[in-house]
Write an enzyme that holds these catalytic residues in place. Structure first.
Site, PDB file in Angstrom:
ATOM      1  CG  ASN A 389      31.360   2.948  52.847  1.00 35.56           C
ATOM      2  OD1 ASN A 389      31.400   3.224  54.036  1.00 35.56           O
ATOM      3  ND2 ASN A 389      32.241   3.406  51.991  1.00 35.56           N
ATOM      4  CG  ASP A 390      27.294   5.633  52.865  1.00 36.15           C
ATOM      5  OD1 ASP A 390      28.404   5.990  53.289  1.00 36.15           O
ATOM      6  OD2 ASP A 390      26.876   5.905  51.733  1.00 36.15           O
TER       7      ASP A 390
END
Lengths: 463, 107
Positions: A389-390
């Site tokens: 995600n990040d």
């Protein structure tokens, strides 16, 4: 003669630690380096048991106790280290680190108890060793709890004030005790308790994504605590081992920060924790995202020329590395070129993904480092993001107010299609929204990574 | 003041101090340019190395008098914890690195 052998063993120990660390920092020699250091450690330990003499020339006693403890520790340690899942490695390292810290703490406790009237120098070494060991122990246990999800992130309001008060109290009490202004033993035990509280509060507000950095830092703390033991016993191997780890650990911590483009100061203040509140305060409207079916995903991938898989923590928790390799082999059979784009800090620790995929026998040359993966991104048809995600969040490039702004990311938007596999729309570890999910190119494929991959494989077989 | 003076006049302490300073530089130098893939195993290996505290624990334990139950109990725990740190640390590191070499061999 015996003393010569003992000192020689310590010298060998010190040399193997240096060599071991040196070899550990090169991929080809890393494993041998670990063995070299372990051998040196063994030599130093057994030489101590059999050859150590105190000032009056008495050898060590209590052999049954020592060997019982050594055997218990070895058996439990080996089992724990062998049984642990690859995904839980970071926790395990943190836990072992905490054990070392606790060991240093206990040594100080006993030595304090043994020396009713210690000299200033001895007291200094005992107290400092205890403080650092205790902070490392308490901090590591919290880090361990956080990584395996037992302890949630908590930012305590006014944490910095509390920490400052703790520091002031620790410092003044230590000065009182070491300076000889008081000889009360309660002062010593109060220092112990304060150090433990500080260790807990130190790690508590730090976000999970920063945990590797914290573990690395606590690792170097324990090194320093071990070095104080070296002063206490005038023992060169404890000193070199401890200080080496202390300084190498500090450098490693800084390298890790650099890989994530975060400053150590930010990590320590726990700016993720603080920023989370800010982001939550101005909840951006969640745009529209579109879902994609397994069938469509399979078709899309089967007719692609080039697929890039981006693994993240989701892959690790789902234990999906084997299923992932399965998918990759199937796609290759269909003539699709498959690569992996590995972000240096994907997962919970730097290199986490490499270790994980290597376990599933994914060939080394398929794992592209971030820069190489980004170079190839524009010629890639389909990017499959598995629980990352990040590390693919465009906010890191575009939004200066984002807490992860400036962190290098995998530029998946350059590819034709982006398929994101996640369990839900919940934000990732840094606790921030990811605009990537709402881009027109992006489709979401919800579900547990392992299940989804297995389903994809069976779908693909029918395409 | 006397303590500070001791740092330089007592040869034993002075020797230890020299080791400290040289080790600091050595630690920095040795890590140098480690690829990020190796960060985790390196941290884990370093973690095992600081398990040398166990030597302190063994000395404490071996010097405890037979009727000093506090020292014996705490020392016993200290040795167990230290061993966990050393043995567990090296085994975990080896397991991590085993995977690196496995794929190397296949290549």
């Amino acid at each position: 003669m015996e003393q010569t052998i003992l000192q020689l063993s310590y010298l060998i120990g010190s040399i193997t630690f240096i060599l071991g660390l040196k070899m550990l920092s090169h991929p080809d020699s890393a494993r041998r380096g670990n063995l070299v250091a372990a051998t040196g450690m063994g030599i130093a330990i057994f030489a101590t048991i059999f050859l150590y003499k105190d000032h009056e020339g008495n050898p060590l006693g209590n052999y049954p106790w020592i060997f019982a403890a050594l055997i218990i520790g070895s058996v439990v340690g080996t089992l724990a280290a062998k049984r642990v899942q690859m995904t839980a490695m970071p926790e395990m390292v943190s836990l072992f680190n905490g054990m070392g810290g606790a060991c240093a703490m206990l040594i100080s406790l006993i030595e304090y108890h043994h020396n009713p009237t210690p000299s200033t120098g001895i007291l200094l070494v005992i107290v400092l060793g205890m403080i650092i060991g205790t902070v490392s122990f308490a901090g590591s246990i919290i880090a361990w709890g956080k990584l395996n999800g037992k302890i949630k992130d908590k930012s305590i309001s006014g944490a910095q004030v509390i920490n400052f008060i703790l520091w002031a109290a620790l410092l003044s009490l230590s000065v009182m005790l070491i300076g000889g202004y008081t000889t009360e033993s309660w002062v010593f035990y109060t220092i112990l308790i304060l150090a433990a509280v500080y260790g807990v509060l130190f790690v508590m507000p730090i976000g999970g994504a920063d945990m590797p950095v914290v573990i690395s830092l606590l690792n170097s703390f324990t090194g320093v605590a071990a070095a104080f033991g070296g002063f206490l016993y005038n023992n060169p191997v404890m000193l070199t081992g401890g200080i080496l780890v202390g300084s190498a650990g500090t450098i490693l911590t800084m390298l890790m920060c650099k890989a994530m483009n975060r400053s150590l100061k930010n990590v320590l203040i726990g700016s993720f924790g603080a920023a989370k509140v800010g982001v939550a305060g101005v909840v951006k409207e969640q745009g529209n995202y579109k879902e994609i079916s397994l069938n469509d995903t399979a078709t899309l991938m089967a007719y692609a020329q080039k697929v890039c898989i981006i693994p993240g923590y989701g892959l690790a928790v789902a234990q999906a590395q084997h299923a992932c390799h399965e998918l990759e082999k199937l796609l290759e059979e269909k003539g699709v070129e498959v690569t992996y784009g590995i972000h240096p800090v994907a997962g919970r620790m730097p290199g986490h993904m490499n270790v994980l995929l290597a376990e599933a026998d994914v060939p080394y040359e398929k794992l592209l480092e971030m820069e190489d993966a980004n170079d190839q991104m524009s010629s890639t048809n389909v990017v499959l993001i598995l629980g990352a995600n990040d590390v693919v969040n465009p906010a890191a490039k575009e939004d200066p107010s984002s807490p992860i702004y400036g962190m290098p990311i995998l530029e998946v938007q350059k590819a034709d299609h982006v398929i994101v596999n996640k369990r839900s729309m919940k934000p990732g570890y840094a606790g921030i929204e990811n605009e990537l999910f709402f881009k027109p190119k992006t489709s979401m494929l919800f579900g547990d990574a392992k299940k989804v991959l297995q389903d994809l494989v069976s779908e693909l077989k029918q395409v | 003041m006397e303590t500070i003076q001791n740092l330089f006049t007592d040869p034993a302490i002075y020797r230890l101090l020299t080791i400290v300073i040289l080790s600091i530089f050595l630690g920095i130098e040795v890590i140098g340019r480690v690829p990020s893939v190796l960060h985790t195993p390196l941290m884990s290996g370093a973690n095992a190395i600081h398990g040398v505290v166990i030597i302190g624990a063994i000395i404490v334990m071996g010097q405890a008098r037979a009727d000093d139950y506090l020292a014996l109990t705490l020392g016993f725990w200290a040795v167990i914890l230290g061993t966990l740190n050393v043995v567990g640390g090296f085994v975990v590191t080896d397991r991590m690195l085993e995977m690196f070499s496995k794929k190397k061999a296949k290549k």
